[in-house]
Write an enzyme that holds these catalytic residues in place. Structure first.
Site, PDB file in Angstrom:
ATOM      1  N   PRO A   1       0.826  -1.209   0.000  1.00 11.96           N
ATOM      2  CA  PRO A   1       0.000   0.000   0.000  1.00 11.96           C
ATOM      3  C   PRO A   1       0.857   1.254   0.000  1.00 11.96           C
ATOM      4  CG  PRO A   1       0.000  -1.031   2.155  1.00 11.96           C
ATOM      5  CD  PRO A   1       0.706  -1.977   1.244  1.00 11.96           C
TER       6      PRO A   1
ATOM      7  N   GLY B   1       6.987   2.761   2.296  1.00 14.79           N
ATOM      8  CA  GLY B   1       8.425   2.926   2.093  1.00 14.79           C
ATOM      9  C   GLY B   1       9.007   2.153   0.950  1.00 14.79           C
ATOM     10  N   LYS B   2       8.216   1.866  -0.079  1.00 17.49           N
ATOM     11  CA  LYS B   2       8.732   1.093  -1.217  1.00 17.49           C
ATOM     12  C   LYS B   2       9.801   1.877  -1.980  1.00 17.49           C
ATOM     13  CE  LYS B   2       4.693   0.641  -3.107  1.00 17.49           C
ATOM     14  NZ  LYS B   2       3.920   1.388  -2.100  1.00 17.49           N
ATOM     15  N   THR B   3       9.496   3.139  -2.305  1.00 11.72           N
ATOM     16  CA  THR B   3      10.435   3.940  -3.095  1.00 11.72           C
ATOM     17  C   THR B   3      11.666   4.320  -2.285  1.00 11.72           C
ATOM     18  OG1 THR B   3       8.565   4.829  -4.350  1.00 11.72           O
ATOM     19  CG2 THR B   3      10.654   6.006  -4.501  1.00 11.72           C
TER      20      THR B   3
ATOM     21  N   SER C   1     -14.258 -13.375  -0.524  1.00 15.52           N
ATOM     22  CA  SER C   1     -13.795 -13.558   0.851  1.00 15.52           C
ATOM     23  C   SER C   1     -14.818 -13.121   1.899  1.00 15.52           C
ATOM     24  CB  SER C   1     -12.487 -12.798   1.068  1.00 15.52           C
ATOM     25  OG  SER C   1     -12.687 -11.405   0.929  1.00 15.52           O
TER      26      SER C   1
ATOM     27  N   LYS D   1      -5.430  -8.222   6.266  1.00 15.33           N
ATOM     28  CA  LYS D   1      -6.746  -8.206   6.903  1.00 15.33           C
ATOM     29  C   LYS D   1      -6.623  -8.290   8.422  1.00 15.33           C
ATOM     30  CE  LYS D   1      -9.068 -10.350   2.926  1.00 15.33           C
ATOM     31  NZ  LYS D   1      -9.732 -11.557   2.417  1.00 15.33           N
TER      32      LYS D   1
END
Length: 800
Positions: free
Chosen positions: A356, A360-362, A676, A719
């Site tokens: 999401p 901190g992906k970048t 789900s 979840k």
């Protein structure tokens, strides 16, 4: 005409020889020469012209001049002694210098006259005159200019000496040869020598004429332009204007030699350099060629970072200092570093970070670059819908540019940077091609060793690049592209992780950015936790960072108004951030029959959702609202069928034919779909018809089948974290999802009780507090007076 008496002023000549009988215009600019002209004017305009032995040098002494010159009369003078003179002189006599006048500020000489020696008869003179006249006319015909008037003048000359002087003065022969002719007194020897020189000159002109004729017949417009450009370049060099262009070519050639280009790229670079040499700097193609060659010589074809010099423990410290948690990703990066340490020529990795926004992906890509000691480059792919953005434009188009991959490599200056392909799931297909298909070549280890950029027009090796792609969801990534990347999930942070991130990273950063000192902002752990739980509800920490920035801005204002420090308390948050946006516990919602808490996965992390059902008068139909997709609608129909089959125990007196069931999932503006929510829909319907309340602290997720089985679902970690964030204390999951809890942080697991089920009877028993554990299909048939087949048919089937 009377000759001058005494010393005669000398005018040194740099690049010409004046003969008796010949008139010539001279430019006088040197100081001694100007004074010599002034002196000659005072002595009846007589001056002695003598050629220098070394035209490129200054005349400092007598020995720099020849001994034989020509006595001339100055016929006209233009200019001044300050700016220099233009004089017209006419030669009269050949003179030999016998001595020089001493102690003179100019050169002055005493001379004796050298008259021609004629030792031939008239017939020989006539023969020599005819031969000299014919060869002069032949040469004039070969000269590429209109020489008709000069030919008439030569044809009318009867004086052999004058013709020899005119021929020597106007022929393209060396200065030393002209001086030699001037010094020849014997007219026969002079003419014979001149005939030989003119014959050589004539032969040279004939060859040039032949070449010109052949070129004009064979060469087209392009070749003729090339010759003109070469001539123009020569003219520029003579004028001193061609030095800059020559230096550019030499600079390109030096860079190409130093680059260690692959054979194919080296051949292309040499071709482009050759085209630049043959092109005019004013042509549009010249600038296009230079732009392409500039790109080629600036790319890091063989320049790499210093691999193997890093410390694995130091790299681990860098990753831990920049990011809290993310143990799985850090482990993968450290494994890659270890391989690089052992194998120097290891090719780059291709990773895909899924998670999401705000986790901190970048920024993790920057940390990896620091840990590896490599350059960092980021390319945003969000909204890219043109294949040329990846592979570049062909150079035939005006304004063509290389693709983003090659442009970023040029900026990095090394062929093994850490390359972040941000938002790779946001690419879209346009009329100009599919950029996702172009990315297949970039991210395929078997193909990117020879990546073809349309603008560069030669393969470039991308195999050493460490590619890191980021995305919020896998849905927007084509399967062939996804197959080329190693997927690593970055799930949302827990409250504890957010607290550590805020305290060690976000708050110190915001204090510095707002010009504060740590001692000026006093904030305790309770306040930070309150901001996390009551003012933010997200998977990442971006909103948390904005809230902390608000706190810092509030503090900055107080400091400017004169306070030394500001204490932030829980009570002051309402003044700083406004009213609390979120409640920490789901139990604040009043529990009612038919309301169940479900769990959902979204591209921005996990979330909770409420399933609401209500009875309205009707005919037993199921009304569905809340923008549910087809899969959720089918799950609702299955849930209704399973509830109707269990009405004997759930609500024996309830009549489905008299009521419609209205099923609604709030946040109606948000589309929802997926299987789900099956057990949540089932529990909501069961709670409604049985009038039993489901614990609001209990959440559930799982798919149901028509046979009553509960099957596993995905996104369990996200979840469960969302449930913990919302205050849920119990969660119902499929038995087969138990293995997925290994990825859930221990902090979350310790605060939630998990129920693992295999069928809906277990779900209803746990959710509603009813004993349905022993309920079977035979009970269903018996309670509902249903006989699917007779015992006799069953026996016959068994016998068969």
């Amino acid at each position: 005409m009377s000759m001058p008496v005494g010393a005669i002023p000398i005018l040194p000549l740099k690049n010409t020889v004046i003969y008796p009988g010949v008139t010539q215009t001279l430019r006088v600019g040197r100081d001694k020469s100007i004074k010599a002209v002034d002196q000659a004017i005072l002595k009846n305009h007589w001056i002695l012209t003598v050629t220098q032995k070394h035209p490129e040098q200054l005349v400092d002494k007598i020995e720099d001049l020849y001994d034989v010159g020509t006595l001339c009369k100055i016929e006209s003078v233009k200019g001044t002694s300050d700016s220099g003179y233009f004089i017209v002189v006419r030669g009269y006599y050949r003179m030999k210098i016998t001595s020089f006048k001493p102690e003179s500020e100019i050169f002055e000489a005493y001379t004796e006259r050298l008259d021609d020696t004629v030792d031939i008869n008239e017939s020989t003179q006539l023969a020599l005159l005819t031969s000299l006249r014919e060869i002069c006319i032949s040469v004039l015909k070969l000269v590429p200019a209109n020489t008709d008037q000069i030919q008439e003048l030569v044809s009318g000359l009867e004086d052999l000496a004058l013709l020899s002087h005119l021929s020597a003065a106007n022929s393209e022969i060396s200065l030393s040869e002209k001086q030699k002719i001037l010094e020849m007194v014997n007219i026969k020897d002079r003419v014979m020598y001149l005939l030989n020189l003119l014959q050589e000159y004539k032969d040279s002109l004939e060859v040039q004429l032949d070449i010109r004729n052949k070129l004009s017949n064979k060469l087209g417009q392009t070749q003729r332009e090339h010759i003109l450009r070469e001539q123009m370049r020569t003219i520029k060099e003579e004028l001193g204007d061609g030095e800059e262009e020559t230096s550019i070519i030499d600079d390109y050639r030096k860079k190409i030699d130093e680059l260690l280009l692959p054979p194919e790229a080296l051949e292309l670079a040499k071709q482009q350099l050759k085209k630049i040499e043959n092109s005019s700097s004013q042509s549009p193609e010249y600038q296009m060629l230079r732009s392409h060659l500039d790109l080629m010589v600036s790319l890091p074809w063989s320049k790499s970072s210093q691999q193997g010099d890093f410390d694995i423990n130091q790299a681990e410290k860098i990753l831990d200092a920049d990011h809290y948690g993310l143990a799985k990703i850090k482990k993968r990066i450290l494994q890659h570093l270890s391989v690089l340490k052992l194998k120097k020529d290891k090719t780059g990795s291709i990773l895909l970070f899924i998670g999401p926004p705000g986790v901190g992906k970048t920024s993790l890509g920057q940390s990896i670059a620091r840990a590896l000691g490599k350059k960092y480059q980021r390319v945003s792919l969000g909204g890219v819908r043109d294949e040329s953005e990846i592979r570049g434009h062909r150079r035939t188009y005006i304004g063509a540019l290389p693709g983003r991959i090659i442009a970023a490599l040029k900026k990095a200056g090394e062929n093994d940077p850490v390359f972040v392909l941000d938002e790779i799931d946001k690419m879209s297909r346009g009329y100009s091609g599919d950029p996702a298909s172009a990315m297949l070549e970039v991210l395929d280890p078997e193909q990117n060793i020879a990546f073809a950029d349309h603008y560069l027009d030669t393969p470039f090796d991308l195999s050493k690049v460490f590619f890191i792609a980021t995305a919020n969801s896998l849905e927007g990534i084509p399967l062939p592209l996804l197959d080329r990347m190693e997927v690593i999930d970055l799930t949302g942070y827990t409250t504890s992780e957010k607290f550590h991130i805020a305290k060690t990273h976000l708050l110190p950063k915001q204090i510095v950015e707002h010009g504060l000192k740590p001692e000026q902002l006093l904030i305790n752990d309770e306040v930070i936790l309150r901001i996390i739980s009551h003012y933010t509800r997200e998977a990442g920490v971006r909103e948390l960072q904005r809230k902390l920035a608000q706190v810092c801005r509030f503090t900055s204002e107080k400091i400017i108004r004169g306070e030394n420090s500001v204490l932030i308390s829980v009570d002051s948050l309402d003044e700083i951030l406004g009213s609390e946006r979120y409640q920490n516990e789901v139990t604040d919602v009043v529990a009612a029959p038919g309301v169940v808490t479900g769990l959902a996965w979204t591209p921005v992390g996990g979330d909770i959702l409420f399933i609401e059902t209500a009875l309205v008068p009707g005919k037993g139909e199921l009304i569905i609202t809340g923008q549910l997709g087809d899969i959720m609608k089918e799950s609702a129909q299955i849930a209704k069928s399973l509830i109707k089959a269990r009405m004997a125990i759930l609500a024996p007196t309830f009549d489905f034919t008299k009521f419609d069931i209205h099923l609604h999932v709030p946040s109606g503006a948000t589309p929802k779909d997926g299987p789900s929510a099956g057990i949540a829909l089932l529990s909501s319907l069961a709670s409604l018809v049985s009038r039993r309340v489901v614990n609001p602290k209990m959440a559930m997720t799982g798919e149901i089948t028509l046979r009553g089985k509960v099957t596993p679902v995905g996104g369990v970690k996200e979840k469960v974290i969302a449930a913990h964030r919302a205050g849920v204390t119990e969660v119902i999951l499929s038995q087969k999802n138990e293995k997925d809890l290994k990825e859930v942080p221990q902090e979350v697991l310790s605060q939630i009780k998990f129920h693992f089920v295999e069928n809906i009877n277990e779900v209803l028993s746990i959710a509603l507090g009813m004993n349905l554990f022993d309920w079977t299909d035979d009970n269903l048939y018996a309670q509902n007076n249903l006989i699917p087949y007779s015992h006799s048919e069953s026996s016959q089937n068994d016998n068969s």
